[in-house]
Enzyme design. Structure first.
Site, mmCIF file in Angstrom:
data_model
loop_
_atom_site.group_PDB
_atom_site.id
_atom_site.type_symbol
_atom_site.label_atom_id
_atom_site.label_comp_id
_atom_site.label_asym_id
_atom_site.label_seq_id
_atom_site.Cartn_x
_atom_site.Cartn_y
_atom_site.Cartn_z
ATOM 1 N N LYS A 13 0.830 -1.211 0.000
ATOM 2 C CA LYS A 13 0.000 0.000 0.000
ATOM 3 C C LYS A 13 0.870 1.269 0.000
ATOM 4 O O LYS A 13 0.616 2.192 -0.755
ATOM 5 C CB LYS A 13 -0.939 0.019 1.217
ATOM 6 C CG LYS A 13 -1.932 -1.129 1.260
ATOM 7 C CD LYS A 13 -2.938 -0.989 2.391
ATOM 8 C CE LYS A 13 -2.350 -1.054 3.776
ATOM 9 N NZ LYS A 13 -1.750 -2.349 4.146
ATOM 10 N N ARG A 87 -9.612 0.844 8.754
ATOM 11 C CA ARG A 87 -9.193 -0.519 9.072
ATOM 12 C C ARG A 87 -10.392 -1.380 9.463
ATOM 13 O O ARG A 87 -10.260 -2.568 9.662
ATOM 14 C CB ARG A 87 -8.233 -0.528 10.267
ATOM 15 C CG ARG A 87 -6.786 -0.120 9.997
ATOM 16 C CD ARG A 87 -6.042 -1.151 9.208
ATOM 17 N NE ARG A 87 -4.724 -1.523 9.647
ATOM 18 C CZ ARG A 87 -3.587 -0.920 9.306
ATOM 19 N NH1 ARG A 87 -3.577 0.159 8.573
ATOM 20 N NH2 ARG A 87 -2.431 -1.406 9.702
ATOM 21 N N ARG A 121 11.411 -6.750 5.048
ATOM 22 C CA ARG A 121 11.235 -5.296 4.923
ATOM 23 C C ARG A 121 12.191 -4.566 5.871
ATOM 24 O O ARG A 121 12.328 -4.927 7.045
ATOM 25 C CB ARG A 121 9.788 -4.924 5.256
ATOM 26 C CG ARG A 121 9.542 -3.421 5.232
ATOM 27 C CD ARG A 121 8.097 -3.078 5.030
ATOM 28 N NE ARG A 121 7.234 -3.463 6.142
ATOM 29 C CZ ARG A 121 5.907 -3.308 6.122
ATOM 30 N NH1 ARG A 121 5.319 -2.796 5.058
ATOM 31 N NH2 ARG A 121 5.182 -3.669 7.149
ATOM 32 N N ARG A 150 11.202 -2.648 11.107
ATOM 33 C CA ARG A 150 10.123 -2.036 11.872
ATOM 34 C C ARG A 150 9.840 -2.911 13.078
ATOM 35 O O ARG A 150 9.808 -4.141 12.945
ATOM 36 C CB ARG A 150 8.868 -1.962 10.989
ATOM 37 C CG ARG A 150 8.467 -0.567 10.622
ATOM 38 C CD ARG A 150 7.378 -0.565 9.608
ATOM 39 N NE ARG A 150 6.110 -1.082 10.125
ATOM 40 C CZ ARG A 150 4.958 -1.009 9.458
ATOM 41 N NH1 ARG A 150 4.936 -0.440 8.274
ATOM 42 N NH2 ARG A 150 3.855 -1.492 9.975
ATOM 43 N N ARG A 161 -1.251 -9.229 13.229
ATOM 44 C CA ARG A 161 -1.744 -8.178 12.328
ATOM 45 C C ARG A 161 -2.570 -8.799 11.199
ATOM 46 O O ARG A 161 -3.567 -8.231 10.760
ATOM 47 C CB ARG A 161 -0.569 -7.372 11.763
ATOM 48 C CG ARG A 161 0.063 -6.465 12.829
ATOM 49 C CD ARG A 161 1.448 -6.008 12.461
ATOM 50 N NE ARG A 161 1.486 -5.169 11.284
ATOM 51 C CZ ARG A 161 2.586 -4.972 10.545
ATOM 52 N NH1 ARG A 161 3.720 -5.565 10.862
ATOM 53 N NH2 ARG A 161 2.548 -4.182 9.497
HETATM 54 P P1 AMP Z 1 0.651 0.132 9.002
HETATM 55 O O1 AMP Z 1 1.881 0.962 8.865
HETATM 56 O O2 AMP Z 1 -0.504 0.635 8.193
HETATM 57 O O3 AMP Z 1 0.937 -1.339 8.766
HETATM 58 O O4 AMP Z 1 0.158 0.252 10.528
HETATM 59 C C1 AMP Z 1 0.994 -0.145 11.591
HETATM 60 C C2 AMP Z 1 0.189 -0.192 12.867
HETATM 61 O O5 AMP Z 1 -0.319 1.120 13.162
HETATM 62 C C3 AMP Z 1 -1.032 -1.090 12.848
HETATM 63 O O6 AMP Z 1 -0.733 -2.452 13.114
HETATM 64 C C4 AMP Z 1 -1.868 -0.458 13.955
HETATM 65 O O7 AMP Z 1 -1.369 -0.811 15.248
HETATM 66 C C5 AMP Z 1 -1.610 1.033 13.764
HETATM 67 N N1 AMP Z 1 -2.603 1.604 12.809
HETATM 68 C C6 AMP Z 1 -2.360 2.095 11.563
HETATM 69 N N2 AMP Z 1 -3.492 2.525 10.992
HETATM 70 C C7 AMP Z 1 -4.483 2.293 11.894
HETATM 71 C C8 AMP Z 1 -5.889 2.513 11.890
HETATM 72 N N3 AMP Z 1 -6.516 3.027 10.832
HETATM 73 N N4 AMP Z 1 -6.588 2.168 13.000
HETATM 74 C C9 AMP Z 1 -5.987 1.664 14.076
HETATM 75 N N5 AMP Z 1 -4.662 1.400 14.146
HETATM 76 C C10 AMP Z 1 -3.910 1.715 13.059
#
Ligand code: AMP
Length: 219
Positions: A13, A87, A121, A150, A161
């Protein structure tokens, strides 16, 4: 024109959002990046965000919404690319109170490829560029900083996740229904990019917008 990018963690994404930002001038909003920035900057949300991210859980709605709203208030030339938001269905309903969602690009990648990509990654802690370990010598190609993993790209957290995705996020495919456009990102990245380009060009033609149109906002 506002576009949501949907897909499992590691589906690509962020990379597609970066392409759409550079190529068309969309404003890229990544709620994951906003969360990590809050942790780095030790903001009032930092600790609670970190607690949730480190377990692979969703951050509480009020916090995510607060972060999102302050980004959406900023000016945009063509519209927003929402990467990582919504989400779940509750977040989708909140989003629709703030902006119109014109299309939802669903980035499709099988789990075994997801795991391989996430575990390889690496990110640059300085300029935040994202790499696959296989394509680097362990250093950022832009600024030479040593790349890091990360914190939530650990196997146990990734599995959690992916479960959160299945339970909370996948129902959005049905929710957004006719707005969903599926992009296969399991093989050649160039193929997926040209497909996305074709889709966005067609959407822009249909809406009659050009890239310098100021994205319509409800707030
Ligand atoms: P990402 O970088 O999109 O993979 O997000 C990493 C982490 O950030 C996720 O596993 C959640 O803990 C938190 N996070 C990101 N976007 C959201 C969202 N829209 N709602 C809740 N938690 C989020």
């Amino acid at each position: 024109m506002n576009i949501v990018l949907l897909g499992k963690p590691g589906a690509g994404k962020g990379m597609f959002a970066e392409f759409l930002q550079k190529h068309y001038g969309f404003t890229h909003i990544s709620t994951g990046d906003l969360c990590r920035k809050n942790i780095r900057d030790n903001t009032i949300y930092g600790k609670i965000v970190e607690e949730h991210i480190s377990k692979g859980q969703l951050v509480p709605l009020e916090i995510i919404l607060d972060m999102l709203k302050s980004e959406i208030k900023k000016e945009t030339s063509i519209g927003f690319i929402l990467d990582g938001f919504p989400r779940n269905i509750i977040q989708a309903k909140e989003l629709e109170k703030i902006v119109d969602v014109d299309a939802v690009l669903m980035i499709d990648v099988p789990d075994e490829i997801i795991l391989e990509r996430i575990l390889n990654r690496r990110i640059c802690p300085n300029c935040h560029k994202v790499y696959n370990l296989k394509d680097t010598n362990g250093k950022c190609l832009e600024c030479g900083t040593v790349l890091v993993k990360r914190a939530d790209d650990d196997l146990k957290i990734v599995k959690n996740r992916l479960q959160v995705y299945e339970k909370e996020t996948k129902p959005l495919i049905e929710y957004f229904n006719k707005k969903i456009i599926v992009i296969d990102n399991s093989s050649q990245i160039d193929v997926a990019i040209s497909k996305i380009k074709e889709i966005i060009d067609n959407l822009l033609k249909k809406t009659g917008e050009n890239v310098w149109f100021v994205g319509h906002k409800k707030i």
